[in-house]
Design an enzyme around this catalytic site. Structure first.
Site, short mmCIF file in Angstrom:
data_model
loop_
_atom_site.label_atom_id
_atom_site.label_comp_id
_atom_site.label_asym_id
_atom_site.label_seq_id
_atom_site.Cartn_x
_atom_site.Cartn_y
_atom_site.Cartn_z
CG ASP A 1 86.01 -84.24 -10.64
OD1 ASP A 1 86.06 -85.34 -11.22
OD2 ASP A 1 85.65 -84.12 -9.45
CG HIS B 1 84.06 -88.22 -11.19
ND1 HIS B 1 83.97 -86.92 -10.72
CD2 HIS B 1 82.83 -88.75 -11.09
CE1 HIS B 1 82.73 -86.69 -10.34
NE2 HIS B 1 82.00 -87.77 -10.56
CD GLU C 1 78.37 -87.20 -11.18
OE1 GLU C 1 79.32 -87.61 -10.48
OE2 GLU C 1 77.21 -87.64 -11.09
CG ASN D 1 75.04 -89.61 -14.26
OD1 ASN D 1 75.67 -89.13 -15.21
ND2 ASN D 1 75.36 -89.33 -13.00
O1 G2I Z 1 81.47 -89.17 -5.53
C1 G2I Z 1 81.44 -88.24 -6.56
C2 G2I Z 1 80.12 -88.29 -7.32
C3 G2I Z 1 80.00 -89.63 -8.04
N1 G2I Z 1 78.78 -89.66 -8.84
C4 G2I Z 1 77.56 -89.35 -8.14
C5 G2I Z 1 77.69 -88.05 -7.35
O2 G2I Z 1 76.51 -87.81 -6.63
C6 G2I Z 1 78.88 -88.08 -6.45
O3 G2I Z 1 78.90 -86.84 -5.74
C7 G2I Z 1 79.41 -86.88 -4.44
C8 G2I Z 1 79.38 -85.47 -3.87
O4 G2I Z 1 80.22 -84.66 -4.62
C9 G2I Z 1 79.86 -85.49 -2.43
O5 G2I Z 1 79.66 -84.20 -1.83
O6 G2I Z 1 78.65 -87.73 -3.66
C10 G2I Z 1 79.18 -87.88 -2.36
C11 G2I Z 1 78.42 -88.94 -1.59
O7 G2I Z 1 78.30 -90.11 -2.30
C12 G2I Z 1 79.11 -86.53 -1.63
O8 G2I Z 1 79.73 -86.64 -0.39
C13 G2I Z 1 78.91 -86.42 0.72
C14 G2I Z 1 79.64 -86.89 1.95
O9 G2I Z 1 79.89 -88.27 1.80
C15 G2I Z 1 78.79 -86.67 3.15
O10 G2I Z 1 79.51 -87.02 4.31
C16 G2I Z 1 78.34 -85.22 3.21
O11 G2I Z 1 77.44 -85.03 4.28
O12 G2I Z 1 78.60 -85.05 0.85
C17 G2I Z 1 77.70 -84.81 1.91
C18 G2I Z 1 77.25 -83.34 1.88
O13 G2I Z 1 78.37 -82.51 1.97
#
Ligand code: G2I
Length: 447
Positions: A268, A237, A266, A201
């Site tokens: 959006d 994205h 993913e 991915n």
């Molecule tokens: O960045 C967007 C996505 C890119 N591809 C891989 C995915 O796994 C990624 O997802 C995002 C989440 O949507 C976020 O929610 O990944 C982020 C982290 O790399 C996530 O953010 C994290 C925050 O950085 C943290 O501070 C927080 O504790 O989300 C955590 C839970 O809310």
């Protein structure tokens, strides 16, 4: 079909399988068409990234359950969430999502096993030998925990650099184990849960470019050498700086032509109104144009909880109202609030029987209940035995008996809700008492 969720991880011996499907349409519903039902009509799932912490919010859960047939835990299965301390595994939040998905008959994408981000610091501190052992242990333990419950796993996530180099991204795995860590991860994953589809991915691989070329070369190499890989995820994205590429469909197709499924994992798209709707339509049409595009997952249910909420990139606004982008996706999927070929307004289900185990004095049966093109609130079906057979155990369903105990009527144990096209199953053990006859499964009745 893409919708079946195997709740009962029993081995099926080829010669013992007998299947019969019966359909019964009951009363019609006012239910409008949904993303999940319209996608099911096209042989695809339509999913959303989900956060366990929001499942208790009624509107969140209602929107999820009504519209989506697949979920991806947004953060709950990442390494820092499940193994923050070496060899101590914590599955509570991820289990919550998987349990919710199972009660709704939704598929689950596992996200993700090996990734440079959200990686506990202890992993980066290991030497090569120890790191290899830790990586394989992590993959094995997590996949075994969810064995039989995950449709597809993101085995390795985002291992390539952005830009024109086509090089691998620096990470503890890359830096200490070299390029071979990806292959090793996939081989370990196949051994841990042979039924799960194994995906690579990444993002910025959505069009034909140096990064997607590098991933393409890796997948081609894996296929030519028999390294297990089943699917490639295209995160998708998008925003104004990174719009849907004009060769998006062509890029999906060239990967599919390598003999892997492609998944939009993913999705959006930042923006609003007609412009956002148009981009969503383009992505949806691209998936439908590629027969090996298994489904689409949007990266969240509502704008208010998006990782980039300021960009309002999703299909439902902060009040869970469907946006123009929603209408565009639904229309592209062939639905349109009820008159497309997604939902037909009739609540229905099918019941399919499989003998999953057989021994001299008994057998196990499994009945899979699949909702038709509209969501189902509850269902029931009958299982009729040949006397003197007796049912000695049941699971995942609530049985009621006629006086002779030959007809068992089974209803959901508690929540019978199924999204359109989604499945659930119940099982039972029969004492043969001298008769090996197959039970007769009656029509499925849905409301
Ligand atoms: O960045 C967007 C996505 C890119 N591809 C891989 C995915 O796994 C990624 O997802 C995002 C989440 O949507 C976020 O929610 O990944 C982020 C982290 O790399 C996530 O953010 C994290 C925050 O950085 C943290 O501070 C927080 O504790 O989300 C955590 C839970 O809310």
């Amino acid at each position: 079909m893409h919708m079946s969720v195997k709740r009962l991880g029993r081995a099926v011996t080829a010669g013992l399988v007998a299947a019969a499907a019966l359909t019964a349409a009951t009363h019609s519903a006012e239910a409008a068409d949904t993303l999940g039902s319209a996608a099911a009509g096209k042989g695809r799932y339509f999913g959303a990234a989900v956060a366990a912490g929001h499942l208790g919010e009624a509107a969140y859960a209602a929107t999820l359950d009504r519209e989506f047939t697949q979920v991806t835990p947004e953060n709950e299965m990442k390494w820092d969430a499940v193994e923050s301390t070496r060899n101590t595994f914590t599955f509570g939040a991820a289990d919550q999502i998987v349990t919710h998905a199972k009660t709704q008959g939704m598929k689950v994408r596992g996200h993700t096993l090996v990734w440079h981000s959200q990686l506990p610091s202890w992993v980066g501190g290991l030497g090569a030998t120890d790191l290899r052992a830790a990586m394989n242990n992590h993959i094995t333990r997590v996949m075994e925990h969810y064995k039989g419950q995950i449709d597809s796993w993101d085995v390795v996530n985002e291992a390539f650099q952005d830009g024109g180099s086509g090089a691998r991204r620096s990470s503890p795995f890359q830096d200490k184990l070299g390029d071979g860590f990806i292959e090793e991860a996939f081989r370990t994953a196949r051994a841990a849960d042979p039924a799960a589809k194994l995906c690579y991915n990444d993002y910025n691989t959505d069009g034909v470019n140096a990064k997607s070329d590098a991933v393409y070369a890796m997948v081609a190499d894996f296929k030519s050498r028999g390294v297990p890989i089943d699917c490639v995820g295209f995160q998708s994205h998008f925003n104004s700086a990174s719009p849907v590429p004009s060769d998006y469909r062509a890029n999906l197709q060239r990967f599919a032509d390598l003999g892997v499924d492609v998944q939009i994992t993913e999705l959006d798209i930042e923006g609003s109104g007609a412009a956002q709707a148009s981009s969503y339509r383009t992505v949806t049409e691209a998936c439908l144009a590629v027969s090996r595009c298994a489904g689409i997952t949007v990266w969240g249910v509502t704008d208010k909880y998006s990782w980039r909420s300021g960009g309002t990139p999703l299909l439902f606004d902060g009040d869970y109202a469907a946006k123009p982008a929603y209408d565009a996706v639904l229309a592209a999927l062939g639905g349109s609030g009820g008159d497309g070929d997604g939902g037909d307004g009739t609540v229905s289900c099918t019941a399919t029987y499989t003998r999953t185990a057989d021994w001299s004095t008994g057998y196990n049966g499994e009945v899979t209940i699949t909702a038709g093109s509209e969501p189902v609130t509850s269902w029931s079906t009958t299982v009729t035995l040949t006397p003197p057979q007796q049912v000695s155990a049941t699971w995942n369903g609530s049985p009621a008996w006629d006086a002779s105990r030959t007809v068992m009527t089974v209803r959901p144990t508690w929540n019978g809700s199924l999204a359109a096209g989604a499945s659930t199953s119940f099982g039972f053990t029969v004492a043969k008492n001298g008769s090996a006859a197959a039970p007769v499964v009656g029509a499925c009745t849905a409301s």
